[in-house]
Write an enzyme that holds these catalytic residues in place. Structure first.
Site, PDB file in Angstrom:
ATOM      1  N   HIS A  37       0.891  -1.109  -0.040  1.00  0.00           N
ATOM      2  CA  HIS A  37       0.027  -0.009   0.068  1.00  0.00           C
ATOM      3  C   HIS A  37       0.764   1.090   0.087  1.00  0.00           C
ATOM      4  CE1 HIS A  37      -3.061  -2.898   1.942  1.00  0.00           C
ATOM      5  NE2 HIS A  37      -3.775  -2.366   0.957  1.00  0.00           N
ATOM      6  N   GLN A  61     -18.417  -6.640  -1.715  1.00  0.00           N
ATOM      7  CA  GLN A  61     -17.517  -7.413  -2.654  1.00  0.00           C
ATOM      8  C   GLN A  61     -16.967  -8.587  -1.868  1.00  0.00           C
ATOM      9  OE1 GLN A  61     -14.498  -4.014  -2.490  1.00  0.00           O
ATOM     10  NE2 GLN A  61     -12.785  -5.894  -2.306  1.00  0.00           N
ATOM     11  N   GLY A 149      -2.599  -1.733  -7.125  1.00  0.00           N
ATOM     12  CA  GLY A 149      -1.595  -2.632  -7.128  1.00  0.00           C
ATOM     13  C   GLY A 149      -2.044  -3.637  -8.394  1.00  0.00           C
ATOM     14  N   GLU A 150      -0.816  -4.144  -8.788  1.00  0.00           N
ATOM     15  CA  GLU A 150      -0.893  -5.021  -9.939  1.00  0.00           C
ATOM     16  C   GLU A 150      -1.178  -6.571  -9.252  1.00  0.00           C
ATOM     17  OE1 GLU A 150       2.185  -4.961 -12.570  1.00  0.00           O
ATOM     18  OE2 GLU A 150       1.463  -3.286 -13.929  1.00  0.00           O
ATOM     19  N   ARG A 189      -3.935 -10.193   3.709  1.00  0.00           N
ATOM     20  CA  ARG A 189      -4.589 -11.617   4.209  1.00  0.00           C
ATOM     21  C   ARG A 189      -3.035 -12.483   4.893  1.00  0.00           C
ATOM     22  NH1 ARG A 189      -9.610 -13.212   2.258  1.00  0.00           N
ATOM     23  NH2 ARG A 189     -10.207 -11.705   0.546  1.00  0.00           N
TER      24      ARG A 189
END
Length: 282
Positions: A37, A61, A149-150, A189
């Site tokens: 981040h 979501q 972010g990718e 996570r």
């Protein structure tokens, strides 16, 4: 550092920036802030005169109630981490009611089929929830640039599609995956995985690197078979899926075309925690 929890407070703060045509950057997050981040925030700080970081665990979501309940919420710690990067960052940390006004329901979006591939196939409705919260944040903040972010590459492509189809005046910036020195992709996570489990999870990136190397000379079916076999021989992980997809359409590839760009996508479980990673094969 500036912390706002209501839309009216945030908009009042941002108004002078808009009136002076000063560039605003937005970094949407669900909190549990980590170095990945921070890499998004650093880029925004370098490219804009005001950076807004949203911290909001978006219920629409999640299609798994238990996953939503267990998602880490660490606002006080998040504030300290962000403050250590810059005291000029604006944090927007609203309640669910502040965002949804008592009607916590996702809008329906047409992402030209991107939403049906990979994550969409295993998490129905997930990307409608993503589109809902991101579109609300875009409307609220009206950023010049927004940073994603990718690591969540499918999400990045879906947001680009939404911006294009809805003609939203924002530049969507994809930022490369931030990895630990051992290659593990940074993720909120990861906080739910034991220290020993995190050490084992470097396996994911190692497999992707080997798959990328194989892709240069072998067929897609052979690369797929290699990855599946690697997981069969590693009892620590349960492979949910591995796929090689074309970057623009996200459709699973069965053969190579030099005109296309490909990416390997991996989802696996360790200690009951779902981890994702991907790598460009071009």
């Amino acid at each position: 550092m500036f912390l706002f929890s209501t839309k009216s407070e945030l908009q009042a703060y941002l108004k002078p920036f808009r009136d002076a045509n000063k560039a605003i950057g937005l970094v949407p997050t669900m909190g549990a802030i980590h170095k990945g981040h921070l890499s998004l925030m650093e880029q925004s700080l370098n490219e804009n005169e005001c950076t807004v970081v949203s911290i909001f665990v978006n219920p629409t979501q999640f299609n798994n109630a238990e996953d939503l309940e267990k998602y880490p919420r660490t606002l006080e710690r998040d504030q300290e981490i962000i403050k250590s990067l810059s005291e000029q960052i604006v944090i927007f940390a609203p309640s669910v009611d502040e965002i949804y006004g008592g009607n916590t329901v996702a809008q329906s979006f047409d992402f030209d089929g991107l939403e049906n591939e990979m994550e969409g196939a295993s998490r129905p409705g997930h990307f409608d929830g993503v589109g809902t919260i991101v579109s609300k944040l875009f409307e609220l903040v009206t950023p010049n640039k927004a940073y994603f972010g990718e690591k969540d590459f499918q999400q990045l492509q879906i947001i680009r599609k939404m911006v294009d189809k809805l003609h939203i005046p924002v530049q969507v910036i994809g930022v490369p995956i931030f990895r630990a020195t051992d290659g593990l992709a940074m993720s909120s996570r990861n906080e739910r995985v034991s220290t020993e489990g995190l050490k084992k999870s470097t396996f994911l990136y190692q497999v992707l690197l080997k798959a990328k190397d194989l892709f240069k000379s072998e067929s897609i079916s052979k690369v797929n078979a290699f990855v599946e076999n690697e997981f069969k021989n590693n009892p620590n992980f349960e492979l949910e899926y591995f796929t090689i997809a074309e970057e623009d359409t996200l459709k699973t590839a069965t053969s190579k075309d030099e005109a296309h760009r490909y990416r390997g996508f991996l989802v696996a479980h360790i200690e009951g925690i779902r981890l994702i990673d991907n790598i460009s094969f071009n």
